[in-house]
Design an enzyme around this catalytic site. Sequence first.
Site, short mmCIF file in Angstrom:
data_model
loop_
_atom_site.label_atom_id
_atom_site.label_comp_id
_atom_site.label_asym_id
_atom_site.label_seq_id
_atom_site.Cartn_x
_atom_site.Cartn_y
_atom_site.Cartn_z
N LYS A 192 15.37 -18.69 10.36
CA LYS A 192 16.56 -19.54 10.24
C LYS A 192 17.14 -19.41 8.83
CE LYS A 192 17.40 -23.88 9.18
NZ LYS A 192 18.65 -23.65 8.46
N GLY A 245 12.85 -23.47 -0.37
CA GLY A 245 13.94 -24.43 -0.52
C GLY A 245 13.54 -25.53 -1.47
N SER A 246 14.14 -26.68 -1.29
CA SER A 246 13.92 -27.77 -2.25
C SER A 246 12.55 -28.43 -2.04
CB SER A 246 15.02 -28.81 -2.09
OG SER A 246 14.99 -29.31 -0.77
N THR A 247 12.06 -29.06 -3.07
CA THR A 247 10.78 -29.77 -3.00
C THR A 247 10.88 -30.92 -1.99
OG1 THR A 247 10.21 -29.09 -5.22
CG2 THR A 247 9.10 -31.05 -4.40
N GLY A 250 10.61 -29.45 1.36
CA GLY A 250 9.24 -28.93 1.48
C GLY A 250 8.27 -30.02 1.93
N GLU A 268 7.72 -22.31 -1.04
CA GLU A 268 8.26 -21.85 -2.33
C GLU A 268 9.36 -22.84 -2.69
OE1 GLU A 268 7.22 -19.41 -4.10
OE2 GLU A 268 6.12 -18.11 -2.72
N CYS A 302 15.75 -20.49 -8.48
CA CYS A 302 14.57 -21.36 -8.62
C CYS A 302 13.85 -21.11 -9.94
CB CYS A 302 13.64 -21.15 -7.43
SG CYS A 302 13.21 -19.43 -7.17
N GLU A 401 15.41 -30.71 -11.58
CA GLU A 401 16.06 -29.43 -11.29
C GLU A 401 17.54 -29.70 -10.98
OE1 GLU A 401 15.43 -27.41 -7.50
OE2 GLU A 401 15.04 -25.57 -8.60
P1 NAD Z 1 17.10 -26.99 1.06
O1 NAD Z 1 15.70 -27.45 0.93
O2 NAD Z 1 18.16 -27.98 1.16
O3 NAD Z 1 17.26 -26.04 2.33
C1 NAD Z 1 16.45 -24.91 2.53
C2 NAD Z 1 16.39 -24.58 4.01
O4 NAD Z 1 15.74 -25.65 4.68
C3 NAD Z 1 17.74 -24.41 4.69
O5 NAD Z 1 17.64 -23.37 5.64
C4 NAD Z 1 17.94 -25.75 5.39
O6 NAD Z 1 18.77 -25.68 6.52
C5 NAD Z 1 16.51 -26.08 5.78
N1 NAD Z 1 16.24 -27.49 6.00
C6 NAD Z 1 16.86 -28.56 5.44
N2 NAD Z 1 16.30 -29.71 5.89
C7 NAD Z 1 15.30 -29.35 6.74
C8 NAD Z 1 14.36 -30.08 7.51
N3 NAD Z 1 14.31 -31.42 7.49
N4 NAD Z 1 13.47 -29.39 8.25
C9 NAD Z 1 13.47 -28.04 8.27
N5 NAD Z 1 14.35 -27.29 7.59
C10 NAD Z 1 15.26 -27.94 6.81
O7 NAD Z 1 17.29 -26.00 -0.18
P2 NAD Z 1 18.60 -25.22 -0.61
O8 NAD Z 1 19.55 -26.23 -1.14
O9 NAD Z 1 19.04 -24.29 0.46
O10 NAD Z 1 18.01 -24.32 -1.79
C11 NAD Z 1 17.85 -24.79 -3.06
C12 NAD Z 1 16.40 -25.11 -3.37
O11 NAD Z 1 15.57 -24.00 -3.04
C13 NAD Z 1 16.16 -25.35 -4.84
O12 NAD Z 1 15.32 -26.47 -5.01
C14 NAD Z 1 15.44 -24.09 -5.30
O13 NAD Z 1 14.64 -24.25 -6.43
C15 NAD Z 1 14.66 -23.73 -4.10
N6 NAD Z 1 14.31 -22.30 -4.10
C16 NAD Z 1 13.01 -21.95 -4.39
C17 NAD Z 1 12.65 -20.60 -4.44
C18 NAD Z 1 11.24 -20.18 -4.72
O14 NAD Z 1 10.89 -19.02 -4.46
N7 NAD Z 1 10.38 -21.06 -5.26
C19 NAD Z 1 13.61 -19.62 -4.20
C20 NAD Z 1 14.91 -20.01 -3.92
C21 NAD Z 1 15.24 -21.36 -3.86
#
Ligand code: NAD
Length: 499
Positions: A192, A245-247, A250, A268, A302, A401
């Site tokens: 996804k 994605g975001s903490t 996560g 991650e 990130c 962040e």
């Molecule tokens: P996000 O957490 O909002 O979304 C990430 C993904 O999760 C998207 O596909 C979103 O649709 C999905 N998602 C959202 N809510 C969900 C839920 N309840 N259940 C399942 N899936 C869900 O993050 P973002 O805004 O897309 O990305 C930014 C964040 O990602 C930042 O915090 C950044 O630091 C982090 N990031 C980390 C790394 C790493 O390798 N550590 C790399 C890139 C980005």
Amino acid sequence: MKELTKTMGLNDCTIDFLDNPAKMLINGEWVSAQSGETFKTINPADGSFLNEIPLAGIADVNKAVNAAKKSFETVWNNTTTPADRASLLWKLADLMERDKQILMELETLDNGKPLEKARYDVDSSINHFRYYSGWATKIEGNTLPVANDSIAFTKREPLGVTGLIVPWNFPLMIASWKLAPALACGNCCVLKPAEQTSLSALYLGKLIEEAGFPDGVVNIITGPGLPTGQAISSHMNIDKISFTGSTKVGRQIMEAAARSNLKKVSLELGGKSPNIIFEDANLDHVFESIVWSSFYNTGQECTLGSRIYVQRSIYQKVVDILKTKADSLKINKGMLNPDLGPMISESQLQTVLKYIDIGINEGAELITGGKRIQGELGNGYFIEPTIFAHQNDQLQIVQEEIFGPVVVISSFDTFDEVVARANNSIYGLAAAVWTNDISKAHRFANEVQSGTVWINGYDMFDPSVPFGGFKQSGIGKEMGKSAIELYTKEKTVWIGLKD
Ligand code: NAD
């Protein structure tokens, strides 16, 4: 679409791809959501409409998971050999190479990033598929030193159906970091992409089909976190979630995994990485790197070196040079290949502006930037690279962040002081240190609490080198051999040798 995009000089295939309403890839077929629901994806450079994307619901996720499970049981982990998997992954890499320009253009239009930076992302994705193509035939177990009346050995088996959830900042690259090892290890996938950036993953689906992957091995479904992402993380027949994605999200993923079938989870997550410059560093190298470690991908990275610490004797010089470099960055639409493109969305831009207000109200010194860029670029989500100076690590802009082009910079005096300040964070994704003293560099690498440490460099990545965060920056390491462990389970086999 044709008229608009022709003016940008896009490849004809990119235009065709955008001219047809997007479909999802489930069980080898291109389908709409069963509900018929869609959402729009837009170009963050000007807010213009790019395409209508299916909004997958629970029924679509179920269909994708069933297809993946069936393919896993009947084909991918059954009749397909490791060598077959290796050659399919290599073929996919070749097709990505062939269509690199299209992938770059889709990434730039959908995410906003400069075209040449999108080239880096596509190249890195291709390298990932090639690297893990090599692994498919080399996943081995061990023979163990037990007593002579028995034999014990281990095997590494695929997990089954993996749910791969990806963010919007490096859409194709992070999808590839997950797909390549998951497939090499013999898993089937439900991928996804983030709702802001579905296009490159869907185009990759076309190449996966053309490469000849069996139906259902890779399913690509589109939609937001709710309902689509949540339907994946709480699914009873998904064996593992790999999430970037975001903490905050996560945590929700772990919770959903715990409440459903206790699927394996690797995360991650976010970061607030310290970038530390000692007075004995090679400053030419520091100055080449610092503007990119501070503002790359418009700060939506990130590993961004968003907390800079500079030893006092060179502090003012570094601040002045960073300011000059930040002020001279070219900011424009990604298709014009500037240094920085727009932010991903109005809401992300507003989040960053809110943090800038917080920084000013907290008493940090605004060195440069801080404003939205209006005028000619007014319809896009553009913002000035921003630098705050401070001497208080408790500030919100130092601890949280921001995920935009905002860095905080501070002076320090001693090694022990700066290590303590570097570690004063809930995050532990990456850290960098600049010094010509090899012992100091190694002592720093020993003492800093982060998953990756760069010495005299920044943002160094390679498919063979494990990457992942400590503390609240994540669980598990992607890339290298570590990803093989992430996408397999170890089985122990005992054989009794008695007559
Ligand atoms: P996000 O957490 O909002 O979304 C990430 C993904 O999760 C998207 O596909 C979103 O649709 C999905 N998602 C959202 N809510 C969900 C839920 N309840 N259940 C399942 N899936 C869900 O993050 P973002 O805004 O897309 O990305 C930014 C964040 O990602 C930042 O915090 C950044 O630091 C982090 N990031 C980390 C790394 C790493 O390798 N550590 C790399 C890139 C980005």
